[in-house]
Scaffold this active site. Structure first.
Site, mmCIF file in Angstrom:
data_model
loop_
_atom_site.group_PDB
_atom_site.id
_atom_site.type_symbol
_atom_site.label_atom_id
_atom_site.label_comp_id
_atom_site.label_asym_id
_atom_site.label_seq_id
_atom_site.Cartn_x
_atom_site.Cartn_y
_atom_site.Cartn_z
ATOM 1 N N HIS A 58 -0.256 -3.091 13.268
ATOM 2 C CA HIS A 58 -1.587 -3.677 13.440
ATOM 3 C C HIS A 58 -1.523 -4.652 14.601
ATOM 4 O O HIS A 58 -0.518 -5.350 14.784
ATOM 5 C CB HIS A 58 -2.043 -4.421 12.188
ATOM 6 C CG HIS A 58 -2.257 -3.546 10.999
ATOM 7 N ND1 HIS A 58 -3.131 -2.488 11.008
ATOM 8 C CD2 HIS A 58 -1.704 -3.572 9.751
ATOM 9 C CE1 HIS A 58 -3.110 -1.894 9.817
ATOM 10 N NE2 HIS A 58 -2.253 -2.533 9.046
ATOM 11 N N ALA A 71 -5.082 5.546 11.303
ATOM 12 C CA ALA A 71 -4.162 5.604 10.171
ATOM 13 C C ALA A 71 -4.902 5.249 8.888
ATOM 14 O O ALA A 71 -5.911 4.532 8.912
ATOM 15 C CB ALA A 71 -3.002 4.632 10.390
ATOM 16 N N CYS A 74 4.067 5.873 10.413
ATOM 17 C CA CYS A 74 3.828 6.739 9.254
ATOM 18 C C CYS A 74 4.945 7.762 9.065
ATOM 19 O O CYS A 74 4.734 8.814 8.445
ATOM 20 C CB CYS A 74 2.472 7.432 9.364
ATOM 21 S SG CYS A 74 1.098 6.269 9.432
ATOM 22 N N GLY A 82 -4.026 4.020 4.770
ATOM 23 C CA GLY A 82 -3.075 3.612 3.742
ATOM 24 C C GLY A 82 -3.813 2.843 2.670
ATOM 25 O O GLY A 82 -4.469 1.845 2.970
ATOM 26 N N ARG A 84 0.850 -1.197 0.000
ATOM 27 C CA ARG A 84 0.000 0.000 0.000
ATOM 28 C C ARG A 84 0.881 1.241 0.000
ATOM 29 O O ARG A 84 2.100 1.164 0.160
ATOM 30 C CB ARG A 84 -0.886 0.015 1.254
ATOM 31 C CG ARG A 84 -0.071 -0.103 2.516
ATOM 32 C CD ARG A 84 -0.753 0.295 3.785
ATOM 33 N NE ARG A 84 0.083 -0.045 4.930
ATOM 34 C CZ ARG A 84 1.154 0.625 5.312
ATOM 35 N NH1 ARG A 84 1.541 1.707 4.658
ATOM 36 N NH2 ARG A 84 1.870 0.233 6.357
ATOM 37 N N GLY A 85 0.258 2.400 -0.127
ATOM 38 C CA GLY A 85 0.986 3.637 0.026
ATOM 39 C C GLY A 85 1.319 3.883 1.492
ATOM 40 O O GLY A 85 0.797 3.222 2.384
ATOM 41 N N VAL A 125 -8.055 1.507 6.359
ATOM 42 C CA VAL A 125 -7.928 2.325 7.569
ATOM 43 C C VAL A 125 -7.633 1.435 8.776
ATOM 44 O O VAL A 125 -7.883 0.228 8.749
ATOM 45 C CB VAL A 125 -9.214 3.139 7.834
ATOM 46 C CG1 VAL A 125 -9.569 3.994 6.633
ATOM 47 C CG2 VAL A 125 -10.383 2.231 8.210
ATOM 48 N N GLN A 129 4.023 4.670 4.912
ATOM 49 C CA GLN A 129 5.250 4.203 5.515
ATOM 50 C C GLN A 129 4.970 3.049 6.488
ATOM 51 O O GLN A 129 4.255 2.120 6.126
ATOM 52 C CB GLN A 129 5.958 5.392 6.171
ATOM 53 C CG GLN A 129 6.253 6.494 5.133
ATOM 54 C CD GLN A 129 7.155 7.589 5.643
ATOM 55 O OE1 GLN A 129 8.090 7.366 6.408
ATOM 56 N NE2 GLN A 129 6.881 8.817 5.221
ATOM 57 N N TRP A 130 5.535 3.089 7.696
ATOM 58 C CA TRP A 130 5.355 1.985 8.637
ATOM 59 C C TRP A 130 4.054 2.113 9.428
ATOM 60 O O TRP A 130 3.679 3.210 9.846
ATOM 61 C CB TRP A 130 6.519 1.931 9.627
ATOM 62 C CG TRP A 130 7.798 1.473 9.029
ATOM 63 C CD1 TRP A 130 8.833 2.262 8.612
ATOM 64 C CD2 TRP A 130 8.179 0.127 8.761
ATOM 65 N NE1 TRP A 130 9.837 1.488 8.099
ATOM 66 C CE2 TRP A 130 9.474 0.178 8.174
ATOM 67 C CE3 TRP A 130 7.571 -1.106 8.956
ATOM 68 C CZ2 TRP A 130 10.158 -0.972 7.794
ATOM 69 C CZ3 TRP A 130 8.250 -2.257 8.568
ATOM 70 C CH2 TRP A 130 9.522 -2.193 8.002
#
Length: 220
Positions: free
Chosen positions: A83, A154, A185, A156, A76-77, A168, A79-80
């Site tokens: 989850h 978040a 992120c 992505g 996905r777009g 999300v 950064q880190w």
């Protein structure tokens, strides 16, 4: 030209237990292909994962401080991201060839804005005011103790031939110390929070109900 309405109604699925991250990636990929082929319905899939770190396409290796949990390249777009238990991850698979409520077709920026609106409206049901911030991905709430702001959700996404996947992550009651292994992120100047940390002792089921009731206000 706008595509005709789908003949398949939106599927809203809440997974039981915890979904292995690799399994979720494979299932999303298969379902996105089926949506493109016109053989499957659009889907919102709400899951909970075991503790996992995922790297978006812009993730920097140095932002992984402590690989204490399994690490996955998410595709996905962004950064880190972390989850884990107590966090509701919503995987959204929509055909952007069609409009969805106030989101026009083939407009990825409007789609991301719609995801933000969805979360803002869901959080408002708990009297939590979440806001966007220019230059910072995700949704933010005030930290009264520090005078700063913390991330509560978040975002992505990935879009493949105009079909979306990923989505999300809303912090209901995760172990916030688990975020310490990464720079979430890519933003180190602000912290991470949750509904419970905000004093809102919502259950996952209550969070799901808020997400479900807010969905139609944005995506129709």
């Amino acid at each position: 030209m706008t595509a005709p309405p789908s003949t398949h109604p939106l599927e809203w699925i809440v997974a039981e237990g915890r979904t292995p991250y690799a399994e979720a990636l494979s299932a999303m990929e298969d379902h996105v292909a089926a949506i493109r082929a016109g053989t499957a319905a659009e889907r919102v899939w709400l899951v909970e994962h075991d503790p996992t770190y995922t790297a978006g396409t812009s993730a920097r290796p140095e932002d992984l401080h402590d690989a204490r949990f399994p690490v996955f390249a998410a595709g996905r777009g962004g950064q880190w991201t972390y989850h884990g238990p107590g966090q509701r991850t919503g995987y959204v698979m929509l055909d952007l060839n069609r409009p969805h409520g106030g989101v026009p077709p083939r407009d990825v920026r409007a789609y991301v804005h719609g995801l933000e609106d969805w979360l803002i409206r869901a959080l408002d049901r708990f009297n939590v005011t979440a806001e966007r911030r220019e230059g910072r991905v995700g949704l933010w709430v005030a930290n009264r103790a520090t005078g700063g702001e913390d991330k509560i959700a978040a975002i992505g996404v990935r879009v493949t031939r105009w079909v979306t996947w990923h989505g999300v992550a809303l912090n209901v009651d995760p172990d916030l110390s688990h975020f310490g292994g990464i720079v979430p992120c890519g933003i180190s100047a602000h912290g991470v929070t949750s509904l419970h940390a905000q004093g809102i002792l919502a259950t996952m089921e209550e969070a799901d109900a808020a997400l479900a009731s807010a969905w139609g206000e944005v995506f129709g």
